[in-house]
Design an enzyme around this catalytic site. Structure first.
Site, PDB file in Angstrom:
ATOM      1  N   GLY A 172      -2.507  -2.135   2.559  1.00  0.00           N
ATOM      2  CA  GLY A 172      -1.410  -1.851   3.518  1.00  0.00           C
ATOM      3  C   GLY A 172      -1.097  -0.236   3.663  1.00  0.00           C
ATOM      4  N   ARG A 213      -8.507  -4.861   3.746  1.00  0.00           N
ATOM      5  CA  ARG A 213      -8.328  -5.757   2.492  1.00  0.00           C
ATOM      6  C   ARG A 213      -9.542  -6.392   1.747  1.00  0.00           C
ATOM      7  NH1 ARG A 213      -2.535  -5.964   1.968  1.00  0.00           N
ATOM      8  NH2 ARG A 213      -1.557  -5.277   3.526  1.00  0.00           N
ATOM      9  N   ASP A 225      -4.514  -3.609  -6.957  1.00  0.00           N
ATOM     10  CA  ASP A 225      -5.889  -4.519  -6.799  1.00  0.00           C
ATOM     11  C   ASP A 225      -7.143  -3.670  -6.172  1.00  0.00           C
ATOM     12  OD1 ASP A 225      -4.896  -6.948  -7.348  1.00  0.00           O
ATOM     13  OD2 ASP A 225      -4.545  -7.619  -5.444  1.00  0.00           O
ATOM     14  N   LYS A 235      -1.566   4.018  -4.522  1.00  0.00           N
ATOM     15  CA  LYS A 235      -0.661   3.983  -3.114  1.00  0.00           C
ATOM     16  C   LYS A 235      -0.043   2.644  -3.298  1.00  0.00           C
ATOM     17  CE  LYS A 235      -1.778   1.281  -0.728  1.00  0.00           C
ATOM     18  NZ  LYS A 235      -2.408   0.236   0.151  1.00  0.00           N
ATOM     19  N   THR A 236       1.318   2.727  -2.775  1.00  0.00           N
ATOM     20  CA  THR A 236       1.747   1.342  -2.411  1.00  0.00           C
ATOM     21  C   THR A 236       3.407   1.380  -2.167  1.00  0.00           C
ATOM     22  OG1 THR A 236       2.658  -0.846  -2.783  1.00  0.00           O
ATOM     23  CG2 THR A 236       1.896   0.337  -4.779  1.00  0.00           C
ATOM     24  N   ASP A 260       5.431  -0.601  -2.006  1.00  0.00           N
ATOM     25  CA  ASP A 260       5.922  -1.777  -3.076  1.00  0.00           C
ATOM     26  C   ASP A 260       6.448  -1.036  -4.222  1.00  0.00           C
ATOM     27  OD1 ASP A 260       5.511  -3.537  -0.958  1.00  0.00           O
ATOM     28  OD2 ASP A 260       3.965  -4.366  -1.934  1.00  0.00           O
TER      29      ASP A 260
END
Lengths: 553, 553
Positions: B81, B145, B176, B202-203, B205
């Site tokens: 994402g 993904r 992941d 990266k994220t 979240d």
């Protein structure tokens, strides 16, 4: 109270006044222009406003202040929905009032016009005002939607005014609230109560504008906030390349917000209610129009896009309006009971099929089941369909999906169509005002006091030449009656400020119209990013594209 | 292409590097630390990564560059994402690579890891990179993904690498994707293909963090964007005083985003999934917890509020997890057919009542009908309930409304409870990176090249001391295997980077816990406003409260 770093800094911001108001209250002189006429229905408006009609346009200029010195006790009211900058109107008003004399008093009536009727108020002092400078929201005194209409309300307002020794009331509101301001001004004038009334043009919807009012405050900040989000979503769509985003934006009676956001972000699709109404477009036609863009882009391998949907769009679709009217009729009074008693949706559906005209049933038939049910099952206390609850962003996403399925069966579409939905409204109404709105609002408030000091009533505070830097802005006032005409409201002819719709021959729409075919088939997104309050002037001081285009820039 | 004024200005922004990287590539020396061990399951991880396990921690320092001069051909991949700053990782990588030698080459593989497998690529040059500096989005090369997992995929990746003469691959992704980076590094090392692999964290979240990685990039910008909107809505709530806003924010596996937004905006309620799981809270208990705040505030005349709901909250509710498992079991395989053939919802409901355990049916019973139907009628292609589609912001609003109705009947609640719902996710993933993320990402990319030049593989680019100004940041690298443990995934034990959940004994949660009772009953909102890229440093350079609290500041 804990405040954010940005708020701490914004409290220090010094809003820019128009050049002519920068020399201090004692150096502001007045120039009267021509006597005015209402935009239509002159005789009727004149008869309704015998004491305030036909007054002259006002411009302020540098020069000795010739107003008579008297102690001013001013009340201020926030009316209707929030718009960024309301606090600055109040701080501008306060600063001018205190600059004229420290003995002057500013009172805030709480919770909207009802605060004046019920005498709920606060008295402002420096510390109070200082905590709200350049902040968003209407929380300084709250707002409300009461109108002062009945004789009882007028009398109560007059009593409150008398109790406080008010010399003036400033009403900060949209077209309806300023219509109400004109009515109150006339009432006070007729009753020789010695209370002036001044209005200030507020609404994020952008539909309070005319030959005199270039734009309402809050429109700039709200559309910048929505455009930030739309641009971010466009960039996401263009990165992930897998979703069509249907984005509803606030604005029920006019599509100015949607249009401005489209000009800022160049989405694939933006619906404009006024065009839908003018072209008498059907839901099916609109869905086909969007589906065309989806299909064209899919052919180029772009199974993503962004569509902006104005909140009030379905109310502009003539056949939908007819359907709603028929439903309201079909379930009026006792008839709702029989309907409600039908045990299953299938039986209800049959009732509907028989009850509607064939034409309206065709419209009903193409609606997604969720919305069909909503129309019949969730009605307001008067039994009417609640059009505002219709999630039009989902409605159009589903209608388009159906169109695409048809095309897929016909072999003319082979893409993928996955959707996301958004609604932006509350996110923008209370943002920290942009520099433009901070300056504009402060100027409106400051200027409102000058109108008070010079004895005017029934005027709208007017700041113009807004597409230019603030030092070139022009300050003055315009009789509210000049902007009025007679309109049918709830079965009665009423004098009201004419609401500004998107003009299909105006430059903003024309620009959009000239580019939208390319935007629909290509990816021409622009990403405005978050509102900036600091930094390069072209980033932090520019106002809307709508205003720039209207001004021919 | 038309670009916005802010974008024009941001293209000129020069990201700040850690002090030790500011002297030019030729003046960066390396210091090796201790050999590392994985956080758990050392023997198993070591066995799975024989060529890349146990390597030493790396820190860069000012000093002569002692790496062997060789032409570098580097491939870069965006995985998963979107997160603000991805473009800056690439521009930092590019600048370092070109600073080392103009002959070095940077290739971007398009659409995620599949770009490497399928050899879909672009070669970057100055003009290409310059158009994306300091912008949001992953549109420079797109993302995807796909995981590189099968032998066939590994071979295809190797062939692509060989074709281009790749010396290294940089994978920009979440936990992941970086696990996958470690696996790919091991594969290339085992096959002596001469291709190094470096990961970048990266994220949005925020769940990729640990002893070595202080935060993932994008978390700062995304949470600032959501906090802007939540703050604006709080101010609207506090102005209009008539709505409770239920705001869902992204973050399925951890509640870092919700917690950070709560620390920034001080809402009345913020649910934290990890706490719900730890306390084994039921839906009813959560609804009562929120209803308590609503009732307390109503007693004080405040019939408004703001509640933040993490996207993944229902998955943390143990009884809800059981219910979902039972539903999946109840409709597995052929059993769905019998269910689907039942003609009416009433009959289906009866089937459900009989099929669920008494305990799970009790949970099912209290759900709003719309969600009940969704659980049974909208299942994924494998027949499973689509938990991610559950609109938890509406779920809790309805559950709370039911609780309040009970209290009203019992005479213990007399307020008004009207709700609005929001979901913020896509709005923040592609915002222009904040100065923090712009600097951090550029540094991660620049630093990744240094790791490549010094010959490391299977490392995560590591920039630390992030709560301090950039000149005090520390640049280096950490073997990805150090962050790994074995976890059960799809019925298999897999080596994975351990996901960081909100720690209930961590300082950010503790701070929240200490204040939330007051926030729930009073109005303590703070309004962060829009991300600022210019202006006072405390407004435009501060990173998250989460990081500040974790660092004890």
């Amino acid at each position: 109270m804990e405040i954010s770093p940005l708020q701490k800094e914004r409290l220090k911001y010094e809003p820019k006044l128009p050049g002519m108001l920068r020399h201090g209250v004692s150096e502001i002189s007045v120039q009267e222009g021509e006597a005015t006429q209402s935009v239509a229905d002159q005789e009727k408006i004149k008869a309704l406003f015998p004491n305030t009609y036909g007054k002259k346009e006002i411009t302020f200029v540098k020069g000795a202040n010739t107003s008579s010195a008297k102690k001013q006790v001013v009340g201020v009211i926030l009316s209707g929905g929030q718009a960024p900058g309301g606090h600055n109107v109040i701080s501008g008003l306060y600063d001018a009032l205190k600059a004229a004399s420290r003995d002057n008093v500013l009172i805030g009536f709480k919770g909207g016009p009802s605060g004046l009727v019920n005498d709920e108020y606060v008295e402002f002092d420096d510390a109070f005002i200082d905590a709200y400078r350049n902040t968003g929201g209407f929380d300084i005194i709250g707002s409300g939607r009461t109108k002062i209409e009945t004789e009882e309300q007028f009398k109560a307002a007059e009593a409150t005014a008398k109790k406080h020794g008010l010399t003036a009331v400033v009403i900060i509101g949209g077209d309806d609230s300023n219509t109400n301001a004109a009515v109150l001004a006339e009432y006070f004038a007729a009753h020789k109560s010695g209370v002036q009334v001044i209005g200030c043009p507020k609404t994020i919807d952008g539909d309070l504008k005319n030959d005199d009012i270039e734009c309402s405050f809050g429109f700039d900040t709200a559309t910048k906030t929505y455009s930030e989000l739309i641009g971010n979503i466009e960039r996401d769509a263009n990165s992930a390349k897998k979703y069509w985003h249907f984005i509803k934006v606030m604005g029920r009676s006019a599509s100015h917000v949607a249009l401005e956001c489209a000009l800022e972000t160049q989405p694939n699709i933006c619906l404009i209610g006024e065009e839908v109404a003018a072209k008498k477009m059907s839901l099916s036609q609109i869905a086909d129009y969007i589906a065309d863009s989806v299909a064209t882009r899919a052919e180029k391998g772009m199974n993503f896009g962004v569509a902006i949907i104005p909140e009030g769009i379905v109310e502009f679709v003539p056949e939908f309006g007819t359907l709603i009217a028929e439903i309201n009729e079909l379930l009026a009074g006792e008839k709702a009971k029989a309907f409600n008693e039908l045990p299953s949706w299938n039986e209800k559906y049959e009732f509907i099929r028989k009850g509607l005209t064939g034409k309206s049933f065709k419209v009903f038939e193409i609606l997604p089941e969720g919305i069909q049910k909503q129309l019949f099952l969730e009605r307001d206390p008067h039994g009417n369909v609640q059009v505002s609850l219709i999630e039009s962003e989902k409605l159009f996403a589903e209608l388009v999906a159906n169109k695409l399925e048809e095309r897929r069966k016909a072999g003319t579409y082979h893409g993928s169509f996955k959707t996301q939905h958004h609604f932006f409204g509350y996110e923008g109404r209370c943002a920290f005002p942009s520099n433009f709105d901070a300056d504009y609002c402060y100027s409106l408030g400051y200027n409102a006091f000058m109108l008070i000091q010079y004895g005017y009533t029934g005027y709208l505070s007017k700041i113009s030449n807004l597409s230019k830097p603030a030092d070139q802005w022009v300050a003055g006032g315009m009789p509210i009656t000049k902007m009025m005409n007679m309109e049918r409201r709830n079965g009665e002819d009423k004098p009201v400020i004419r609401k500004a719709l998107v003009e299909l021959d105006g430059k903003p729409f024309r620009y959009f119209e000239a580019h939208r075919a390319e935007w629909a088939s290509e990816t021409c997104y622009t990403y405005p990013g978050a509102i900036q309050y600091y930094g390069p002037s072209d980033v932090c001081d520019l106002t809307t594209k709508t205003l720039a285009l209207e001004k021919g820039e």
